[in-house]
Each structure stands twice: as structure tokens, then as C-alpha cells.
Design an enzyme around this catalytic site. Structure first.
Site, mmCIF file in Angstrom:
data_model
loop_
_atom_site.group_PDB
_atom_site.id
_atom_site.type_symbol
_atom_site.label_atom_id
_atom_site.label_comp_id
_atom_site.label_asym_id
_atom_site.label_seq_id
_atom_site.Cartn_x
_atom_site.Cartn_y
_atom_site.Cartn_z
ATOM 1 N N HIS A 7 0.938 -1.092 0.043
ATOM 2 C CA HIS A 7 0.044 -0.104 0.084
ATOM 3 C C HIS A 7 0.950 1.176 0.132
ATOM 4 C CE1 HIS A 7 0.958 0.782 4.251
ATOM 5 N NE2 HIS A 7 0.678 -0.360 4.506
ATOM 6 N N GLU A 78 -2.225 -7.428 7.539
ATOM 7 C CA GLU A 78 -0.805 -7.156 8.130
ATOM 8 C C GLU A 78 -0.578 -8.155 9.553
ATOM 9 O OE1 GLU A 78 2.477 -7.022 7.733
ATOM 10 O OE2 GLU A 78 2.956 -5.022 7.726
#
Length: 195
Positions: A7, A78
Site C-alpha cells: 500500500h 498485515e
């Protein structure tokens, strides 16, 4: 091909914090990075994203340019840093780093191990293999899952994650052959951020 991307930048990333399951948005630089990445990946067929906001914002930019939708897959979230989430990286003691690097089963208090993360990322990628023989699939994710994906592509263990650096909005490309075997074509692509 499976294209695994990190990202764009968040304020937490810019501040040097461990950023796991906390859910900040992209900052201004991160939004610009997502737009640049989207232009580079305009011809892709499918976009899969972690559920966290920073990845969904990046994935939405890519999907909009490609004319497709974002699919969320929890397996690409994550690493859970538990009590360490939001902690400055500089505040992790040398002994803590050493213990973490020596044991794939180590998890920060209340968090997740690299072994667990690697298993779920590999499972998610294995499900994309058949499609990726003929189509380009983008997975928008985070630092630790990108490293796990590269280890998967190379057929090596998750201990190699400690030897990789993943820049925000960088791209890794994994070719998938007809027999399902794979090879890492690129890692850490950032030319799109400087063009």
C-alpha cells in the site's frame, strides 16, 4: 501473473511506527503513490486487497483505472503486532529483535508469528495460481505479506523476510507457468513513483 504490491504511505509509516492492525488512511504522499501505481497497473484483470483502509484505498485506485472491483481477502492482512502495534521501531530492544529473528514461532505479546502469517499468505496465493497462469491478479497488501509472497515465489522459508526491505507502493511480480510453478520476475519496483 500475480502482482503483489505494498500500500501507499501513511502518517504512521512516515513516523517510523510498527503498523499492524491499526487502521490509518493513506496520507497525501500515499494517495499520490497509489495513483502512480494505478497508472502502471492499468491493464490488470483482478484486484484483491487486505481489509485494512490503507490497502483498500490503494486497491481502489488500481481497480478504478483497470475497470474492475476490489475483492477483500483477510489472509492478506498485515502481521498482528499485538501490544507492539503503533510502537516506534526504534523502541524495539536489540534483545527483542534477536529473539524475533531467531524464532519464526515468536509473536509479540498478543500478536501473531511470522510462521502463522506465512501460512495464511501462502494459502491465499495458492488459490490464485490457476487464474494467474492466464490473467494478471494484483494483491494489495502490507510489508510482511509481501515478504511472505516473495518467499513463496522463491520456494524458501519465511526467515528470509528479515533480509528484505519493502518500500511503500512498491511492486513485486511473480510469473506463474502453465504447470503452476512460479518465478520472481521483479521485486521492489518503484520507477512508477519517480516518473
Amino acid at each position: 501473473m500475480i502482482i503483489v504490491v505494498r500500500h501507499g504511505r501513511t502518517a504512521s509509516n512516515a513516523s517510523g511506527l510498527l503498523l499492524g492492525r491499526q487502521d490509518p488512511p493513506l496520507d497525501e504522499a500515499g494517495r499520490a503513490q497509489a495513483a502512480a501505481m494505478a497508472a502502471t497497473l492499468a491493464g490488470i484483470d483482478r484486484v484483491v486487497s487486505s481489509p485494512l483502509l490503507r490497502t483498500r484505498q490503494t486497491a481502489e485506485a488500481v481497480a478504478e483505472v483497470a475497470g474492475t472491483e476490489v475483492e477483500v481477502d483477510e489472509r492478506f492482512i498485515e502481521l498482528d503486532y499485538g501490544e507492539w502495534d503503533g510502537r516506534p521501531v526504534a523502541d524495539v530492544a536489540v534483545e527483542e529483535w534477536a529473539e524475533w529473528q531467531a524464532d519464526l514461532g515468536f509473536a509479540p505479546p498478543g500478536g501473531e508469528s511470522l510462521a502463522s502469517l506465512g501460512a495464511r499468505v501462502r494459502e491465499g496465493l495458492d488459490e490464485l495460481v490457476a487464474e494467474a497462469r492466464d490473467r494478471d491478479v494484483v494483491v494489495v497488501t502490507h510489508v510482511s505479506p509481501v515478504k511472505a509472497a516473495v518467499a513463496w515465489a522463491l520456494g524458501v522459508g519465511d526467515e528470509t523476510s528479515w533480509r528484505m526491505f519493502v518500500t511503500p507502493a512498491s511492486i513485486a511480480r511473480i510469473a506463474v507457468r502453465g504447470d503452476g510453478s512460479r518465478s520472481l520476475l521483479s521485486f521492489g519496483e518503484v520507477a512508477h513513483l519517480h516518473g
